[in-house]
Design an enzyme around this catalytic site. Structure first.
Site, mmCIF file in Angstrom:
data_model
loop_
_atom_site.group_PDB
_atom_site.id
_atom_site.type_symbol
_atom_site.label_atom_id
_atom_site.label_comp_id
_atom_site.label_asym_id
_atom_site.label_seq_id
_atom_site.Cartn_x
_atom_site.Cartn_y
_atom_site.Cartn_z
ATOM 1 N N SER A 64 0.807 -1.230 0.000
ATOM 2 C CA SER A 64 0.000 0.000 0.000
ATOM 3 C C SER A 64 0.838 1.278 0.000
ATOM 4 C CB SER A 64 -0.927 0.029 1.213
ATOM 5 O OG SER A 64 -1.991 -0.853 1.010
ATOM 6 N N LYS A 67 0.451 3.479 -2.981
ATOM 7 C CA LYS A 67 -0.778 4.249 -3.243
ATOM 8 C C LYS A 67 -0.561 5.760 -3.356
ATOM 9 C CE LYS A 67 -3.754 0.738 -1.070
ATOM 10 N NZ LYS A 67 -4.422 0.367 0.195
ATOM 11 N N TYR A 190 -3.090 -3.850 -10.490
ATOM 12 C CA TYR A 190 -2.970 -3.206 -9.166
ATOM 13 C C TYR A 190 -2.115 -4.089 -8.246
ATOM 14 C CZ TYR A 190 -4.285 -2.390 -4.303
ATOM 15 O OH TYR A 190 -4.229 -2.205 -2.945
ATOM 16 N N TYR A 242 -5.274 4.818 7.629
ATOM 17 C CA TYR A 242 -6.632 4.235 7.680
ATOM 18 C C TYR A 242 -7.353 4.578 8.990
ATOM 19 C CZ TYR A 242 -3.986 1.213 4.446
ATOM 20 O OH TYR A 242 -3.168 0.739 3.473
ATOM 21 N N VAL A 260 1.305 -3.700 4.078
ATOM 22 C CA VAL A 260 1.220 -4.937 4.868
ATOM 23 C C VAL A 260 2.490 -5.791 4.802
ATOM 24 C CG1 VAL A 260 -1.276 -5.251 4.976
ATOM 25 C CG2 VAL A 260 -0.008 -6.083 2.976
HETATM 26 N N1 GLN Z 1 -1.736 -5.436 -1.900
HETATM 27 C C1 GLN Z 1 -2.359 -5.278 -0.628
HETATM 28 C C2 GLN Z 1 -3.863 -5.387 -0.765
HETATM 29 O O1 GLN Z 1 -4.383 -4.871 -1.716
HETATM 30 C C3 GLN Z 1 -1.991 -3.924 -0.055
HETATM 31 C C4 GLN Z 1 -2.647 -3.675 1.277
HETATM 32 C C5 GLN Z 1 -1.776 -2.933 2.259
HETATM 33 O O2 GLN Z 1 -0.563 -2.869 2.147
HETATM 34 N N2 GLN Z 1 -2.388 -2.403 3.314
HETATM 35 O O3 GLN Z 1 -4.529 -6.010 0.022
#
Ligand code: GLN
Length: 419
Positions: A64, A67, A190, A242, A260
Site C-alpha cells: 500500500s 498508493k 494493481y 486508515y 502490509v
Molecule cells: N496489496 C495489498 C492489498 O491490496 C496492499 C494492502 C496494504 O498494504 N495495506 O490487500
C-alpha cells in the site's frame, strides 16, 4: 565517517528489537514465509543524504505504500478535477480493504484499496493497455526512488491468486462506473503495482521527494509538480494510516503510509523523508516495530507537524554599526528562515529604528525565504528606504526575483543600486 545520526538510528533499532508483537500478513501466502526478525530504518535529508541502519539492503514489496505515489502520478497526468471525479479525500475510518463507497458513489479516499484501485485504473487514460498502465506506474515509482525498480513475481502471483476481496472491490467499482475496464485485469495490474520491490533506502528517498515538492534530491529530476505533493501529503496525513489515522496524528504527526509487507514511510514537508521496515503487522496492517520507530523518531527529532516552531528569523545580537564610505550605518544582520510569521515580527522590530538613520540590512545568514516572506521584506525595504540611506547585502540574491514578487521593478533596482 560514522555520524551521530547513524549511531542514533542503530540505537532506535536496538530499543525496538525486543518487540515481537503482531503477525505476518499471511492473507498473502508468500508474505507468511518472510523472516519476522528483519528490521531496518532510513532517513533521507532534503539534500539527498541518506542515513540507514539494520537490514538496509533487504528488499520487500511496496504494497500500500505505492498508493500515494500512484495517486501523485494520476494527479500529475490527469489534473485534480479528473481524479477527484473518481475518488474523494475524506478519511473513511474503515479498514484498508473495506468494500465501501461514499454516499456520492466514489471511494472515500485513494489510500484505502477501493480508492487505490480506482486511481490505478486512471493511469495512462481509459485506452491504455494493462501493460502500458503497469509500465507507467513502474517508471513513475522508479523516478521517485531514483533508480530502476522491479516486481517480485512470487509475491505478485501469490497475492493475485488469492485476491478475492480486491476482486470484490473492483467489481463493486465497475458496477457504479468508477472503473471502466474489466475488473479482473485492473486487480491484476494493481496487484503487480503492490509487488514492486523496494528497500528502506528507496522508501526514504521516495518520501523526501514528496517532502521536497516533487524533485528527487538525488537525481534532481522533477517527478511531479509541487501542488501534487501538497495534495498527496494532505491525504496521507488524514487517510494514510486508515482507521488509526487519529492515533498516528497525535503520537507521530507526520504524513505517512504503511504497507502490509511491514514498511512505513513518512514525509515531513520541506524537511525529511523517513522509512522503517519490520514484517509483523498489527490489526490495521501497520508494522508494529515500524510504528514504534516512527514514534521515537518523531519525539526524539521533534518532527511532529503540530509542534510549535520558534519564530525562525532573528536579528543577530552582534549587529552593531558598520563603516560605509560616507559615514556609519546601523547593521541589521538577519538569520534564519523568512516566511509570513517571521517577517511580520521582523517588520515590527525594524519599525523601532529611528527615521533617518542609515541602515545596512544583511541577508548573508538567511537560510531560507519563501515567496510571501520575500514579498513582505521587499515591500518593507522600499518603505524603510524612504528618507534614509539603505544598503542591502544579499550575496545569494534571495530578494532578486522581482517577477515572482509582483512588486514594482524600480523598487528592486533602487535597492540593488545602493549595493
Ligand atoms: N496489496 C495489498 C492489498 O491490496 C496492499 C494492502 C496494504 O498494504 N495495506 O490487500
Amino acid at each position: 565517517m560514522r555520524t551521530p545520526v547513524d549511531d542514533y538510528l542503530a540505537d532506535v533499532l536496538t530499543r525496538c528489537r525486543d518487540n515481537t508483537d503482531g503477525a505476518l500478513a499471511d492473507y498473502i501466502p508468500e508474505l507468511a514465509c518472510v523472516d519476522p526478525s528483519l528490521l531496518a530504518a532510513a532517513v533521507c535529508m532534503a539534500d539527498g543524504t541518506i542515513y540507514a541502519a539494520g537490514d538496509v539492503d533487504h528488499r520487500f514489496t511496496i504494497q500500500s505504500m505505492s498508493k500515494p505515489f500512484v495517486y501523485a502520478l494520476a494527479l500529475r497526468d490527469l489534473g485534480e478535477r479528473e481524479v477527484a471525479a473518481r475518488v474523494g479525500v475524506e478519511p473513511s475510518g474503515d479498514a484498508f480493504n473495506q468494500l465501501s463507497l461514499g454516499r456520492d458513489g466514489r471511494p472515500r479516499n485513494p489510500m484505502i484499496n477501493a480508492g487505490a484501485i480506482a486511481v490505478h485504473s486512471l493511469i495512462g487514460g481509459p485506452d491504455a493497455s494493462d501493460a502500458e498502465r503497469s509500465r507507467r506506474i513502474l517508471d513513475g515509482i522508479s523516478a521517485f526512488a531514483g533508480r530502476r525498480l522491479d516486481v517480485d513475481d512470487a509475491v505478485f502471483e501469490s497475492e493475485f491468486e488469492t485476491s478475492f476481496r480486491n476482486r470484490g472491490i473492483a467489481n463493486m467499482l465497475r458496477s457504479v462506473g468508477v472503473i471502466t475496464q474489466e475488473p479482473r485485469d485492473v486487480v491484476r495490474e494493481y496487484t503487480r503495482q503492490c509487488a514492486i520491490r523496494v528497500s528502506v533506502r528507496d522508501l526514504a528517498v521516495m518520501a523526501v521527494t514528496l517532502a521536497m515538492g516533487g524533485v528527487n534530491p538525488r537525481t534532481r529530476e522533477r517527478v511531479v509538480p509541487a501542488w501534487v505533493c501538497r495534495q498527496v501529503l494532505s491525504v496521507m496525513m488524514t487517510c494514510g494510516m486508515y482507521d488509526a489515522a487519529g492515533d498516528w496524528m497525535t503520537s507521530v504527526g507526520i504524513p505517512a503510509k504503511s504497507g502490509v509487507s511491514g514498511g512505513v514511510l513518512g514525509a515531513l514537508p520541506g524537511h525529511v523523508g523517513l522509512a522503517a521496515f519490520s514484517p509483523k503487522v498489527d490489526d490495521h496492517g501497520h508494522s508494529v516495530r515500524g510504528v514504534r520507530i516512527f514514534e521515537r523518531l518523531s519525539r526524539d527529532l521533534s518532527l511532529h507537524l503540530m509542534e510549535v516552531q520558534e519564530a525562525r528569523v532573528r536579528i543577530l545580537q552582534s549587529s552593531g554599526e558598520v563603516e560605509l564610505r560616507d559615514g556609519t550605518a546601523r547593521h541589521v544582520q538577519l538569520r534564519g528562515a523568512l516566511y509570513f510569521g517571521s517577517v511580520e515580527r521582523l517588520l515590527r522590530e525594524l519599525d523601532d529604528i529611528p527615521p533617518g538613520d542609515a541602515l545596512v540590512v544583511d541577508l548573508t545568514e538567511v537560510a531560507h525565504i519563501n515567496p510571501i516572506g520575500r514579498r513582505m521584506l521587499l515591500d518593507a525595504m522600499a518603505r524603510l528606504g524612504e528618507g534614509r540611506r539603505l544598503v542591502l547585502v544579499d550575496p545569494s540574491g534571495r530578494l532578486r526575483n522581482p517577477r515572482e514578487t509582483g512588486l514594482d521593478l524600480d523598487v528592486v533596482r533602487k535597492i540593488a543600486d545602493e549595493q
